[in-house]
Design a protein around this motif. Structure first.
Motif, PDB file in Angstrom:
ATOM      1  N   PRO A  41      35.107 -33.435   8.502  1.00 36.16           N
ATOM      2  CA  PRO A  41      34.216 -34.624   8.543  1.00 36.16           C
ATOM      3  C   PRO A  41      33.704 -35.132  10.043  1.00 36.16           C
ATOM      4  O   PRO A  41      32.786 -35.827  10.011  1.00 36.16           O
ATOM      5  CB  PRO A  41      35.283 -35.890   7.918  1.00 36.16           C
ATOM      6  CG  PRO A  41      36.408 -35.404   8.755  1.00 36.16           C
ATOM      7  CD  PRO A  41      36.694 -34.051   8.456  1.00 36.16           C
TER       8      PRO A  41
ATOM      9  N   ARG B 246      34.353 -41.237   5.382  1.00 37.69           N
ATOM     10  CA  ARG B 246      33.403 -40.236   5.709  1.00 37.69           C
ATOM     11  C   ARG B 246      32.179 -41.084   5.084  1.00 37.69           C
ATOM     12  O   ARG B 246      32.280 -41.164   3.585  1.00 37.69           O
ATOM     13  CB  ARG B 246      33.794 -39.158   5.373  1.00 37.69           C
ATOM     14  CG  ARG B 246      32.815 -37.945   5.885  1.00 37.69           C
ATOM     15  CD  ARG B 246      32.816 -36.593   4.908  1.00 37.69           C
ATOM     16  NE  ARG B 246      32.695 -36.627   3.778  1.00 37.69           N
ATOM     17  CZ  ARG B 246      32.639 -35.556   2.804  1.00 37.69           C
ATOM     18  NH1 ARG B 246      32.920 -34.238   3.552  1.00 37.69           N
ATOM     19  NH2 ARG B 246      32.393 -35.581   1.743  1.00 37.69           N
TER      20      ARG B 246
ATOM     21  N   TRP C 262      31.712 -40.070  10.489  1.00 41.81           N
ATOM     22  CA  TRP C 262      33.109 -40.121  10.513  1.00 41.81           C
ATOM     23  C   TRP C 262      33.189 -41.528  11.028  1.00 41.81           C
ATOM     24  O   TRP C 262      33.021 -41.775  12.174  1.00 41.81           O
ATOM     25  CB  TRP C 262      33.907 -39.076  11.186  1.00 41.81           C
ATOM     26  CG  TRP C 262      35.363 -39.250  11.077  1.00 41.81           C
ATOM     27  CD1 TRP C 262      36.453 -39.635  12.047  1.00 41.81           C
ATOM     28  CD2 TRP C 262      36.389 -39.354  10.001  1.00 41.81           C
ATOM     29  NE1 TRP C 262      37.601 -39.699  11.638  1.00 41.81           N
ATOM     30  CE2 TRP C 262      37.721 -39.631  10.421  1.00 41.81           C
ATOM     31  CE3 TRP C 262      35.996 -39.093   8.671  1.00 41.81           C
ATOM     32  CZ2 TRP C 262      38.765 -39.475   9.558  1.00 41.81           C
ATOM     33  CZ3 TRP C 262      37.077 -38.955   7.764  1.00 41.81           C
ATOM     34  CH2 TRP C 262      38.484 -39.138   8.278  1.00 41.81           C
TER      35      TRP C 262
END
Lengths: 493, 493
Positions: free
Chosen positions: B279, B469, B429
């Motif tokens: 991510p 995420r 993220w």
């Protein structure tokens, strides 16, 4: 003669159907010969019976005398009719096929093999891409037997109607539309499964792989038929499982040997093909199925059922699946449409019962899901009802092709050759004279332009050295008779 | 003003392109607002700059005053412009995004986990099928961003032109036409691979699975990034491998921690994502790549490179692949077209170098081959040159969507929130305040109609509890700002 003309007309209709789905119709004389051949195959014309003269035939079918003559000459080449001097043309006595015995069931102690050195000996799939080779190797349907155009039309229409949906993920368990059709069809299998019982897979191969992984870990032992589908051996080898190969015959697994093997050590799963096994074409009798299931239950062993040929009986009803008889809920059913409809769409399925969650988790992890469009195409084909009609035609075709191949084998191979007599599917298993090395034979045949599958491919430990498998998936061509004669000649050396 | 009109016209062209491939063009006022927004995004209009009055704008664009006003109101709602009393409209100062820090690289000792209890916590894929949910969970491109219609046209045309070929097996390694295109494209990756180096797979997931199986056996340990793509964790769990998760940051794997982990015990493989990781969106610097490869060579550890986001830099050239720098021939490259072109066609690939034969044998055993048509469609799309054009547009779109999401995060989350600043891909993220439980947060968000991915999904042992995420794969919708505000509110409790 009236009856005969009637059935000639009927045969003509089905020839027309074939012509409709085939891109290039064969020449007229060959179509006429095909009609007569199918009348011989289905018994409308019997051995020894006199057929019309060339001149009568040309009038009956409204074709020129040379065309009629060409058709008769082709039938002679095919060894189906013969001219008797001053008398006319007669249907030849059936070749000696009926007198060739079936191979005896394999007899060997079930022993455990590691498969660590197993590789499929020849690349049957690659051979199929080479049109110069006579295609009797890979167990693949000939292109012209499948409704490729109808499938293509469905695909094109779906792409037009819902381009975005076709381009979006279809996460496992896969298309609900397809799983609903599978559910509906499962009634025919004697199962009555729901859409939620299925996971859509990339062909039956992925189904078998997921099923095996769900119940067995590397180093575990799996019980299989001997001989067994080489693709299964290939999967088992890649999963680093061991096998115990149990002798099988025309009635499937030898149950005494199965009981012996189960009693000897832990078996993580059995993989069986009750309906028209590959390569034997075996159909397991109902009482054997019951006995097998009770053995499995007694030993707590899950059964993986490979049903890819189940839709292909040569006559009568579709045989039921083992899964439908399973009271212990521990049969994992695997199947596909690769032998009946669309090998290139790679649509298979698994109904894993109590192992459903494990199979689903694996399928999700390993691929997210299968491609979207192929599932939608097959779902629509199944829903629109074309599949049953198509199957009826296909079963008839496979039956004829298998009979033709079998007759020719009887014609060109020595009388002590054994050949299987399957009631479904499109595979023949030959047992040649002891001492024949079929691996060498297949290599020589390949050099001579013929693709066939050597017996040891179907064994984890090199058995069946004097056996080979013939696929009758492709429409009969005259070069096939020559190819079989070549194989017989090579085997005689 | 001339320059501005020029670039407005340019932005207009690309808006037209979007309209061409999108089924339903948005209303005029929104398209006008989008044009202005993209000019702000690409710097043609700068913060604090005055923009034309509503009346001027209506004349310039030949639209009614109410339409121009609606466009301006939407831009105000989007917090992109502001009205200053008695002065006119101005581009708003960029929100505080620039002042939100990036998350610090993860810091934890690399320790081995078994993954025996790992399951992805939420079903992001299933969420995507529910249009009621705001789609910020699954890392999937929005339908309208992909050329579904062009792909569909290619597919329909192939089905018309060669129905039989589309219905026939395409055995592994898969379509030569596709592998030739991959070979051609690999020059851009700095690799120069040949068609024979590739095996076509069902998405990158199957590529990763086959790569891992080729080099690791159950019980072996694989080194991965921390945080890592949850799909990879899922594959590793199903393969019964262990992992050692090594902290990663904006420059990818921490190399000291990697060296430490490699020195501690046998590692069967490393799986890395040098180009826009999932991510984190990390892009590994060239010197780190060299250091990683030399570490791998020193320890004799094969490197599996996941390059699914490599085609998606926000600006500049496509980053090269690790495989191209590999002098030791032990990098296995995995990729797909699922993030750029066609998730539903499931076209991935693996170039496994010295492990090619093992990967090919597995792919053959497990599936025979992938479906035929999807490979042919992608090959034709790549060959006709539409892919580069499409990528240019897509990169721009993802850049804008990521910037938009990032700005809004800065706008609605507390100032101590950390957010990644990726140079490619479409993922963000977030690191929220310590003490936030993102698993609970995601469950609450989902109940409120929002799909997001909780941090612990990306860890084998439950780390990143206060992280989440966000996917920016779907075109910005105004409800997304509301969704982010909801998440911020839920997190504050």
């Amino acid at each position: 003669m009236q009856r005969r003309q009637l059935s000639m007309a009927r045969a003509g209709r089905s020839a027309k159907l074939v012509a409709m789905v085939s891109p290039k119709p064969p020449p007229l004389y060959r179509r006429l010969a095909d009609r007569v051949e199918s009348m011989i195959a289905d018994g409308s014309l019997r051995a020894g019976e006199r057929i019309p003269s060339v001149r009568q035939f040309s009038r009956q079918h409204d074709v020129s005398v040379p065309t009629a003559l060409q058709a008769y000459m082709l039938l002679e080449t095919r060894r189906l009719i013969e001219a008797r001097p001053k008398s006319g043309f007669y249907v030849r006595p059936r070749p000696a096929a009926a007198t060739l015995d079936e191979p005896a069931p394999a007899r060997h102690a079930p022993s455990v093999s590691t498969l660590s050195r197993y590789t499929p000996m020849v690349s049957l799939m690659r051979d199929l891409a080479n049109p110069a080779l006579v295609p009797m190797g890979g167990a693949v349907p000939g292109h012209d037997l499948l409704p490729a155009r109808r499938l293509a039309r469905i695909g094109a229409s779906l792409l037009r109607r819902q381009p975005a949906a076709c381009n979006a993920y279809d996460p496992a368990p896969g298309s609900l539309a397809l799983r609903r059709e599978l559910s509906r069809r499962s009634l025919d299998w004697g199962c009555g499964l729901s859409a939620d019982d299925f996971v859509v897979t990339t062909g039956a191969s992925e189904a078998l792989q997921l099923a095996l992984r769900a119940v067995a870990s590397p180093g575990d032992t799996v019980l299989i038929e001997s001989p067994a589908f080489y693709g299964l051996l290939n999967i088992i080898a890649q999963l680093r499982l061991k096998v115990v190969a149990v002798p099988a015959g025309p009635a499937g697994l030898d149950l005494d040997a199965t009981a012996l093997a189960l009693g000897r050590g832990r078996v993580a799963a059995m993989v069986v093909t009750p309906n028209f096994s590959n390569p034997l074409g075996a159909l397991m009798p109902a009482e054997n199925r019951r006995a097998l299931l009770s053995l499995a239950a007694r030993h707590g062993v899950p059964v993986i059922e490979d049903d890819v040929y189940g839709d292909l009986p040569h006559e009568g009803d579709r045989p039921r699946c083992l899964k439908g008889m399973d009271t212990n809920a521990d049969v994992i059913l695997c199947g596909s449409f690769s032998k009946t409809l669309c090998p290139g769409l790679r649509i298979g399925y698994v109904a894993a019962g109590r192992h459903h969650a494990a199979v689903l988790a694996q399928k999700t992890a390993f691929t997210v899901g299968s491609p979207t469009l192929p599932s939608l195409v097959v779902a629509e084909f199944l829903r629109d009802g074309g599949y049953e009609r198509h199957l009826r035609k296909l079963r008839h075709t496979y039956r004829r092709q298998v009979a033709r191949m079998r007759d020719t084998v009887a014609d060109v191979f020595p009388a002590d050759t054994k050949v299987s007599n399957p009631a479904g599917g499109f595979l023949l298993w030959l047992e040649l004279a002891r001492g024949v090395d079929s691996l060498a034979l297949c290599a020589e045949a390949r050099a001579a332009g013929i693709s066939i599958a050597p017996g040891p491919m179907f064994s984890p430990d090199g058995r069946f050295k004097n056996c080979l498998r013939l696929s009758c998936g492709f429409p009969w061509e005259d070069r096939m008779a020559g190819a079989l004669a070549t194989i017989a000649r090579l085997a005689a050396r």
